[in-house]
Write an enzyme that holds these catalytic residues in place. Sequence first.
Site, PDB file in Angstrom:
ATOM      1  CB  SER A 135      -0.919  -0.039   1.219  1.00 33.52           C
ATOM      2  OG  SER A 135      -1.799   1.046   1.215  1.00 33.52           O
ATOM      3  CB  SER A 136       0.988   4.175  -0.959  1.00 33.51           C
ATOM      4  OG  SER A 136       1.359   5.532  -0.990  1.00 33.51           O
ATOM      5  CE1 TYR A 149       1.325   3.955  -6.293  1.00 29.49           C
ATOM      6  CE2 TYR A 149       0.833   5.466  -4.490  1.00 29.49           C
ATOM      7  CZ  TYR A 149       1.523   4.372  -4.983  1.00 29.49           C
ATOM      8  OH  TYR A 149       2.413   3.709  -4.170  1.00 29.49           O
ATOM      9  CE  LYS A 153       0.182   1.039  -4.463  1.00 29.45           C
ATOM     10  NZ  LYS A 153       0.761  -0.313  -4.526  1.00 29.45           N
TER      11      LYS A 153
END
Length: 231
Positions: A135-136, A149, A153
């Site tokens: 993930s982020s 993006y 995620k």
Amino acid sequence: MKVAIITGASQGLGLATAGALAGLGWAVAIDGRREDVLRRAAALLPAGQVAAIPGDVTDPGHRTRLAEAARRLGTVELLMNNASELGPSPMPSLASYPPGELAAVYAVNVLAPVALTQLVIGDLTATGGTVINISSDAAAEAYAGWGGYGPSKAALDHVSAILAAEHPELRVYAFDPGDMRTEMHQRAFPGEDISDRPEPAVAVPAIERLLRERPPSGRYRAADLLVGVPR
Ligand SMILES: NC(=O)c1ccc[n+]([C@@H]2O[C@H](COP(=O)([O-])OP(=O)(O)OC[C@H]3O[C@@H](n4cnc5c(N)ncnc54)[C@H](OP(=O)(O)O)[C@@H]3O)[C@@H](O)[C@H]2O)c1
């Protein structure tokens, strides 16, 4: 031999994790689209413990070849969905995000991880294995310009949570590695000096900790897992 499938492992976090796991006795099945880059990465890993399958995670035939290569190495106990698509660089605002580019981001970051999970779910449940979806912080924070993006995620985080609810016999982690000095990070900050960001290897002990301690399924940040871990 225990086998980890790690997508996008020709460089960056994927390669750093593959190297660390190989050192712990795992075999690794890895991929990446650029065949030359993938071959160079595979040459860094112990022969006999690696299968390097060039291809794109959005390609169903490639995913099948990757899963089959993993099974030839041994028992698939870990799937790490790491390959990821940032989208155009510089990143467009949502108001001007080309729909086709948006679809491509979701195809790599959400649909392909789900499809690969479906392929190996039987292998993983047979051993009480682990899924790590990379993930982020952009999944949790609303940064201007991260409208492709970031939400992809966030969707992958929710996929992880639902998979965990449906499979209590597995460990399913959404894992935020933190900023890393990689090609993707440079594309997110084109023209900027990113030399102050840590190398991806810095996040790997956090992944090792997840595998060693097997905490409950959930979302974890490297920054939290690395507290107290000797460097
Ligand atoms: N770097 C950061 O600061 C940061 C922060 C938070 C989260 N992350 C996440 O960390 C993970 C690893 O990123 P990274 O920074 O290590 O990136 P990276 O160094 O750019 O590596 C990305 C890897 O994925 C492969 N890849 C990309 N698209 C692919 C596709 N469609 N099919 C198969 N392989 C593909 C790339 O090879 P090819 O291009 O040859 O296919 C490469 O091996 C990603 O999930 C990313 O979202 C990174």
